[in-house]
Write a protein that holds these residues in place. Structure first.
Motif, PDB file in Angstrom:
ATOM      1  N   PHE A  35      -9.211  -4.875  12.960  1.00 36.31           N
ATOM      2  CA  PHE A  35      -9.982  -5.118  12.026  1.00 36.31           C
ATOM      3  C   PHE A  35     -10.992  -4.146  11.722  1.00 36.31           C
ATOM      4  CE2 PHE A  35     -13.500  -7.699  10.500  1.00 36.31           C
ATOM      5  CZ  PHE A  35     -13.054  -8.403   9.322  1.00 36.31           C
ATOM      6  N   PRO A  36     -11.600  -3.442  12.755  1.00 43.16           N
ATOM      7  CA  PRO A  36     -12.555  -2.558  12.508  1.00 43.16           C
ATOM      8  C   PRO A  36     -12.185  -1.119  11.941  1.00 43.16           C
ATOM      9  CG  PRO A  36     -12.543  -3.291  14.940  1.00 43.16           C
ATOM     10  CD  PRO A  36     -11.678  -4.015  14.098  1.00 43.16           C
ATOM     11  N   ASN A  37     -10.899  -0.955  12.015  1.00 43.91           N
ATOM     12  CA  ASN A  37     -10.414   0.135  11.360  1.00 43.91           C
ATOM     13  C   ASN A  37     -10.118  -0.119   9.921  1.00 43.91           C
ATOM     14  OD1 ASN A  37      -9.701   2.658  13.177  1.00 43.91           O
ATOM     15  ND2 ASN A  37      -9.055   0.968  14.415  1.00 43.91           N
ATOM     16  N   MET A  38      -9.921  -1.624   9.437  1.00 44.25           N
ATOM     17  CA  MET A  38      -9.608  -1.547   8.415  1.00 44.25           C
ATOM     18  C   MET A  38     -10.919  -1.565   7.369  1.00 44.25           C
ATOM     19  SD  MET A  38      -6.619  -4.831   7.698  1.00 44.25           S
ATOM     20  CE  MET A  38      -7.450  -6.048   8.703  1.00 44.25           C
ATOM     21  N   ILE A  39     -11.993  -2.172   7.986  1.00 44.44           N
ATOM     22  CA  ILE A  39     -13.515  -2.110   7.740  1.00 44.44           C
ATOM     23  C   ILE A  39     -13.633  -0.473   7.434  1.00 44.44           C
ATOM     24  CG2 ILE A  39     -15.818  -2.157   8.515  1.00 44.44           C
ATOM     25  CD1 ILE A  39     -15.306  -4.866   9.546  1.00 44.44           C
ATOM     26  N   LYS A  40     -13.224   0.584   8.150  1.00 43.01           N
ATOM     27  CA  LYS A  40     -13.496   1.975   7.687  1.00 43.01           C
ATOM     28  C   LYS A  40     -12.676   2.557   6.560  1.00 43.01           C
ATOM     29  CE  LYS A  40     -14.365   3.865  12.401  1.00 43.01           C
ATOM     30  NZ  LYS A  40     -13.817   4.656  13.547  1.00 43.01           N
ATOM     31  N   SER A  41     -11.487   1.798   6.406  1.00 45.03           N
ATOM     32  CA  SER A  41     -10.720   2.113   5.180  1.00 45.03           C
ATOM     33  C   SER A  41     -11.286   1.584   4.082  1.00 45.03           C
ATOM     34  CB  SER A  41      -9.284   1.397   5.428  1.00 45.03           C
ATOM     35  OG  SER A  41      -8.681   2.059   6.584  1.00 45.03           O
ATOM     36  N   ALA A  42     -12.089   0.303   4.102  1.00 50.87           N
ATOM     37  CA  ALA A  42     -12.547  -0.457   3.061  1.00 50.87           C
ATOM     38  C   ALA A  42     -13.760   0.344   2.653  1.00 50.87           C
ATOM     39  CB  ALA A  42     -13.097  -1.821   3.654  1.00 50.87           C
ATOM     40  N   GLU A  43     -14.568   1.227   3.392  1.00 55.52           N
ATOM     41  CA  GLU A  43     -15.657   1.964   3.240  1.00 55.52           C
ATOM     42  C   GLU A  43     -15.459   3.168   2.294  1.00 55.52           C
ATOM     43  OE1 GLU A  43     -17.266   2.721   7.065  1.00 55.52           O
ATOM     44  OE2 GLU A  43     -18.688   0.879   7.132  1.00 55.52           O
ATOM     45  N   LYS A  44     -14.026   3.665   2.889  1.00 54.54           N
ATOM     46  CA  LYS A  44     -13.447   4.719   2.078  1.00 54.54           C
ATOM     47  C   LYS A  44     -13.384   4.494   0.594  1.00 54.54           C
ATOM     48  CE  LYS A  44     -11.736   7.440   6.264  1.00 54.54           C
ATOM     49  NZ  LYS A  44     -10.555   7.735   6.688  1.00 54.54           N
ATOM     50  N   GLY A  95      -3.817 -16.107   3.805  1.00 60.02           N
ATOM     51  CA  GLY A  95      -3.307 -16.452   5.203  1.00 60.02           C
ATOM     52  C   GLY A  95      -2.472 -17.586   5.214  1.00 60.02           C
ATOM     53  N   LEU A  96      -2.294 -18.121   6.371  1.00 59.54           N
ATOM     54  CA  LEU A  96      -1.254 -19.178   6.557  1.00 59.54           C
ATOM     55  C   LEU A  96      -1.532 -20.477   5.874  1.00 59.54           C
ATOM     56  CD1 LEU A  96       1.497 -19.436   8.096  1.00 59.54           C
ATOM     57  CD2 LEU A  96      -0.041 -20.194  10.074  1.00 59.54           C
ATOM     58  N   ASN A  97      -0.370 -21.014   5.113  1.00 59.91           N
ATOM     59  CA  ASN A  97      -0.602 -22.215   4.422  1.00 59.91           C
ATOM     60  C   ASN A  97       0.343 -23.241   5.308  1.00 59.91           C
ATOM     61  OD1 ASN A  97      -2.479 -22.299   2.524  1.00 59.91           O
ATOM     62  ND2 ASN A  97      -0.991 -20.812   1.294  1.00 59.91           N
ATOM     63  N   PRO A  98      -0.375 -24.544   5.412  1.00 61.47           N
ATOM     64  CA  PRO A  98      -1.589 -24.800   5.437  1.00 61.47           C
ATOM     65  C   PRO A  98      -2.386 -24.147   6.661  1.00 61.47           C
ATOM     66  CG  PRO A  98      -0.290 -26.633   6.478  1.00 61.47           C
ATOM     67  CD  PRO A  98       0.790 -25.609   5.954  1.00 61.47           C
ATOM     68  N   CYS A  99      -3.663 -23.794   6.379  1.00 62.49           N
ATOM     69  CA  CYS A  99      -4.735 -23.386   7.424  1.00 62.49           C
ATOM     70  C   CYS A  99      -4.802 -23.888   8.621  1.00 62.49           C
ATOM     71  CB  CYS A  99      -5.856 -22.790   6.550  1.00 62.49           C
ATOM     72  SG  CYS A  99      -6.801 -21.376   7.551  1.00 62.49           S
ATOM     73  N   MET A 137       0.752  -1.250  -0.025  1.00 62.46           N
ATOM     74  CA  MET A 137       0.075  -0.084  -0.188  1.00 62.46           C
ATOM     75  C   MET A 137       0.648   1.253   0.029  1.00 62.46           C
ATOM     76  SD  MET A 137      -3.157  -0.988   2.469  1.00 62.46           S
ATOM     77  CE  MET A 137      -3.918   0.627   2.101  1.00 62.46           C
ATOM     78  N   VAL A 138       2.029   1.281  -0.034  1.00 65.46           N
ATOM     79  CA  VAL A 138       3.126   2.366   0.271  1.00 65.46           C
ATOM     80  C   VAL A 138       3.026   2.814  -1.355  1.00 65.46           C
ATOM     81  CG1 VAL A 138       5.454   3.058   0.628  1.00 65.46           C
ATOM     82  CG2 VAL A 138       4.155   1.398   1.993  1.00 65.46           C
ATOM     83  N   PRO A 139       2.768   4.158  -1.519  1.00 65.00           N
ATOM     84  CA  PRO A 139       3.063   4.657  -2.756  1.00 65.00           C
ATOM     85  C   PRO A 139       4.568   4.992  -3.335  1.00 65.00           C
ATOM     86  CG  PRO A 139       2.244   6.240  -1.275  1.00 65.00           C
ATOM     87  CD  PRO A 139       2.227   5.229  -0.372  1.00 65.00           C
ATOM     88  N   SER A 190      -6.316 -11.120   7.318  1.00 63.95           N
ATOM     89  CA  SER A 190      -5.168 -11.008   6.105  1.00 63.95           C
ATOM     90  C   SER A 190      -5.935 -10.682   4.898  1.00 63.95           C
ATOM     91  CB  SER A 190      -4.703 -12.495   6.280  1.00 63.95           C
ATOM     92  OG  SER A 190      -3.988 -12.632   7.315  1.00 63.95           O
ATOM     93  N   THR A 191      -7.283 -11.477   4.581  1.00 65.93           N
ATOM     94  CA  THR A 191      -7.853 -11.312   3.556  1.00 65.93           C
ATOM     95  C   THR A 191      -8.218  -9.742   3.282  1.00 65.93           C
ATOM     96  OG1 THR A 191      -8.854 -13.337   3.484  1.00 65.93           O
ATOM     97  CG2 THR A 191      -9.928 -11.941   2.237  1.00 65.93           C
ATOM     98  N   LEU A 192      -9.059  -9.181   4.448  1.00 62.19           N
ATOM     99  CA  LEU A 192      -9.499  -7.749   4.157  1.00 62.19           C
ATOM    100  C   LEU A 192      -8.170  -6.655   3.758  1.00 62.19           C
ATOM    101  CD1 LEU A 192     -11.566  -5.630   4.412  1.00 62.19           C
ATOM    102  CD2 LEU A 192     -11.328  -5.583   6.801  1.00 62.19           C
ATOM    103  N   ALA A 193      -7.063  -7.040   4.684  1.00 61.53           N
ATOM    104  CA  ALA A 193      -5.841  -6.375   4.397  1.00 61.53           C
ATOM    105  C   ALA A 193      -5.449  -6.275   2.842  1.00 61.53           C
ATOM    106  CB  ALA A 193      -4.608  -6.795   5.239  1.00 61.53           C
ATOM    107  N   CYS A 194      -5.364  -7.618   2.172  1.00 60.29           N
ATOM    108  CA  CYS A 194      -5.109  -7.649   0.930  1.00 60.29           C
ATOM    109  C   CYS A 194      -6.153  -7.128  -0.014  1.00 60.29           C
ATOM    110  CB  CYS A 194      -4.990  -9.203   0.225  1.00 60.29           C
ATOM    111  SG  CYS A 194      -3.607 -10.191   1.320  1.00 60.29           S
TER     112      CYS A 194
END
Length: 699
Positions: free
Chosen positions: A93-102, A31-35, A1-3, A46-50
């Motif tokens: 996680f809740p803060n990533m949800i806010k970023s996803a909304e933006k 995420g981690l393999n194997p899960c 995500m770094v520009p 991890s998924t939301l971050a990606c």
């Protein structure tokens, strides 16, 4: 995500974006393999971050949709208490949800509400954990980045966290050191980034710890020595990779001290205060593993008073006990680690611990930080396979020796004089659990045989035979020793015939030998044959005749037992000093341990055997064994009106001024002091010491 520093519309590290596109799992998650079935929260995070990264640069529409589907179908795990939570999940996680909304990612409204409720439930998070700064990427532009940058390490990172360091570049300002840190990771890993970096030293220490726990470290002495030498070098330099992380620091201290490196507990001084350890001001990463490691390290005090380690031991013990009461654990494995760390044992048996660790080993084990992570160099299939093979190989040797020991036991007719055969198994098990290496066969057998004979004679003196028989045993050993001195005076050319007469006399066929009873004859014959056999083997290994020393050890043991017998018969209560000077010998440790030394060590000179260091080690070991014994047996001996116990002597001599509980506490304090004294002598390199480490380890 770094520009990119050249264009805010381009990623600075496109290879990392490619990695995300290429490593989505079949179910649409990352995420981690194997899960692992209990890592759904980690997969959600991890998924939301990606998805945020892909959406920011407008790539991977198909991957984004599949990721959204995964989050929608697995949102149930957000507030599931059985799932493992990544560190700071309730904040990040809740803060990533806010970023996803933006970024206009169409997240399910129920999911948003669930995450928000979960964060509200953990509003006291900052008051409970000092790792808040470690997860500042969650707050983005709202974070006080100037305050956070105060914690920047020499390597350019913030808390050795690539995510937090990258967030500083995104939300704060371009920083050359942050950029250099992230680039240094990619030089090593090409297109992916670990959760925490650097980890080289800690990974190697974990590797050493794993090898030691599994009981196979003796096969890797050279490699382990190199790792510990390097660790000691960076320890002395106060390297950030060790000292910026509580768990790393505590583990390094423990492994270095246990391997005879000179490390001071002063380096752990900032962990004496629980509040500081968890404080946001400390700038150090504190976790469940860190508390367990601190507690382990705190048990290695080698001075009578060590305020730092004692304080750490107290607060970590209380903290973990509280965790047990609250059932406050990530998983059953963490709970088991805490239970083991809190065991009220004075010692553990190496082989028993190794077997436990082999059985508990998990190939796909992982650690939970901000994301789950696994080290393939430690969590692999080779280690348990190799360890089981090694354990079975040693055990096969032990089973052969047990058959030899049973034949010796039967030949000596020890069961006829009161020693149950079950004791043979108990004695050999405990011996093999400590001296387990295949090359220690002679040492194991010598230790087990002497232990059984000492136990038997101790039972005799505890009142199972008459006084005349006890005096007869002492007289026989004394005459045996005198006969040896007489033999030593005979000219060399006459020794062959003298040797035949000497043996005939002590085989019981010589008319001057008088046995008070058949019991005395059986016992003395067992001691005689055993010492003769062991002395012959030790002579070959040591290149010198040491039979006289073996007999002297037995004579000293019997002399002191006669003194104790006199106290018991006359109902005399000795002083504490008198009691310990005699009873530390009658516990038998000196006789057993010093004879065993001849079979584990290289050639020991007379100077080494008679050195102050050897005597001091032996005296401390004798005292620890005696005090442990008395703490365990004082109730029984009190019922028998025996003065042979330090607890009862303390109460008697106080004339009623101290209670039984106070007397026990005094003995426990004496024991801890002696235990530390012993540990210090074993783990500290004495200037001018000639005593091999293998000899110290036996003590």
């Amino acid at each position: 995500m770094v520009p990119s520093r050249h264009s805010l519309k381009q990623p600075c590290f496109p290879q990392c974006l490619d990695w995300i596109l290429e490593n989505q799992r079949e179910d649409g998650s990352w995420g981690l393999n194997p899960c692992h079935p209990l890592l759904v929260k980690d997969s959600l995070s991890s998924t939301l971050a990606c998805l945020l990264a892909l959406s920011k640069w407008g790539v991977g529409d198909k991957q984004v949709q599949r990721g959204m589907d995964f989050i929608e179908t697995h949102g149930w795990a957000i507030d599931n208490k059985d799932q493992f939570s990544p560190v700071g999940f309730e904040i990040i996680f809740p803060n990533m949800i806010k970023s996803a909304e933006k970024l206009n990612l169409p997240l399910d409204l129920d999911l948003v509400n669930l995450a928000t409720a979960e964060r509200s439930l953990h509003n006291d998070f900052t008051g409970n954990i000092g790792n808040l700064k470690y997860m500042t990427e969650a707050f983005g532009e709202l974070c006080q980045w100037k305050e956070i940058m105060v914690h920047q390490s020499h390597n350019g990172s913030l808390f050795d966290s690539p995510a937090t360091t990258a967030a500083a570049l995104i939300y704060h300002q371009y920083d050359e050191k942050c950029f250099g840190y992230l680039n240094s990771i990619l030089k090593v890993h090409k297109n992916w980034v670990p959760t925490i970096y650097p980890t080289k030293i800690h990974s190697l220490l974990c590797l050493v710890d794993t090898l030691q726990s599994l009981g196979v470290d003796r096969h890797f002495k050279t490699e382990i020595s190199k790792v510990l030498d390097e660790t000691y070098r960076v320890w002395q330099q106060k390297n950030e990779e060790i000292f910026s992380n509580v768990a790393h620091c505590a583990m390094a201290f423990r492994l270095l001290r246990m391997s005879n490196y000179d490390v001071s507990s002063e380096e752990l001084v900032e962990f004496v205060d629980e509040e500081h350890c968890f404080s946001t001001r400390s700038g150090k990463i504190t976790s469940h593993d860190a508390i367990v490691e601190l507690h382990k390290a705190s048990q290695l005090a080698i001075h009578e008073k060590d305020h730092i380690l004692d304080t750490i031991r107290n607060w970590t013990g209380i903290f973990m006990e509280q965790q047990l009461l609250n059932n406050d654990f990530l998983d059953r494995k963490s709970k088991k680690e805490v239970e083991l760390a809190l065991r009220k044992f004075y010692a553990t048996y190496d082989r028993v611990e190794s077997r436990r660790c082999i059985e508990a080993y998990e190939v796909n084990d992982f650690k939970i930080l901000k994301a789950a992570c696994r080290s393939p160099n430690i969590n692999n299939r080779d280690f348990p396979g190799f360890s089981v093979h090694d354990f079975n190989m040693c055990q096969a040797q032990h089973q052969k020796e047990l058959q030899q020991l049973k034949r010796w036991f039967e030949d000596c007719r020890l069961e006829q004089v009161g020693l149950p055969q079950q004791y043979l198994y108990t004695t050999y098990f405990l011996t093999a659990a400590l001296l387990f290496e295949t090359e220690c066969s002679d040492a194991r057998l010598a230790c087990a045989k002497n232990t059984m004979l000492v136990t038997l004679v101790d039972d005799f003196f505890d009142g199972f035979v008459c006084e005349d028989e006890l005096l007869n045993i002492f007289e026989l050993v004394q005459r045996w020793r005198l006969g040896l001195e007489e033999f030593a005076q005979i000219p060399y050319l006459e020794k062959k015939n003298a040797k035949i007469e000497y043996r005939k006399r002590w085989d019981g066929n010589y008319s001057t030998v008088r046995y008070h009873s058949e019991r005395v004859k059986i016992f003395f014959s067992a001691v005689y044959k055993t010492i003769e056999e062991l002395a012959a083997k030790a002579n070959i290994k040591q290149g010198q005749c040491i039979k006289d020393h073996f007999i002297d050890l037995w004579l000293d043991l019997l002399k002191c037992m006669l003194v104790e017998l006199d106290w018991w018969r006359s109902q005399t209560t000795p002083s504490i000093e008198e009691y310990l000077s005699v009873s530390s010998v009658t516990i038998g440790v000196r006789c057993i341990t010093l004879i065993t030394q001849y079979f584990v060590a290289p050639k020991l000179s007379k100077d080494v055997l008679e050195s102050f260091e050897m005597k001091a080690l032996c005296n401390s070991t004798m005292m620890v064994a005696r005090l442990l014994n008395d703490l365990r047996s004082h109730k029984r001996e009190e019922a028998e009106s025996s003065p042979k116990n330090i607890v009862s002597i303390l109460i008697t001599q106080s004339e009623g001024t101290i209670s039984e509980e106070e007397a026990i506490k005094q003995v426990e304090e004496m024991l801890e002091s002696k235990r530390r004294e012993l540990l210090g002598m074993v783990l500290t390199q004495q200037k001018g010491s000639q005593l091999p480490q293998v000899c110290k380890d036996v003590f």
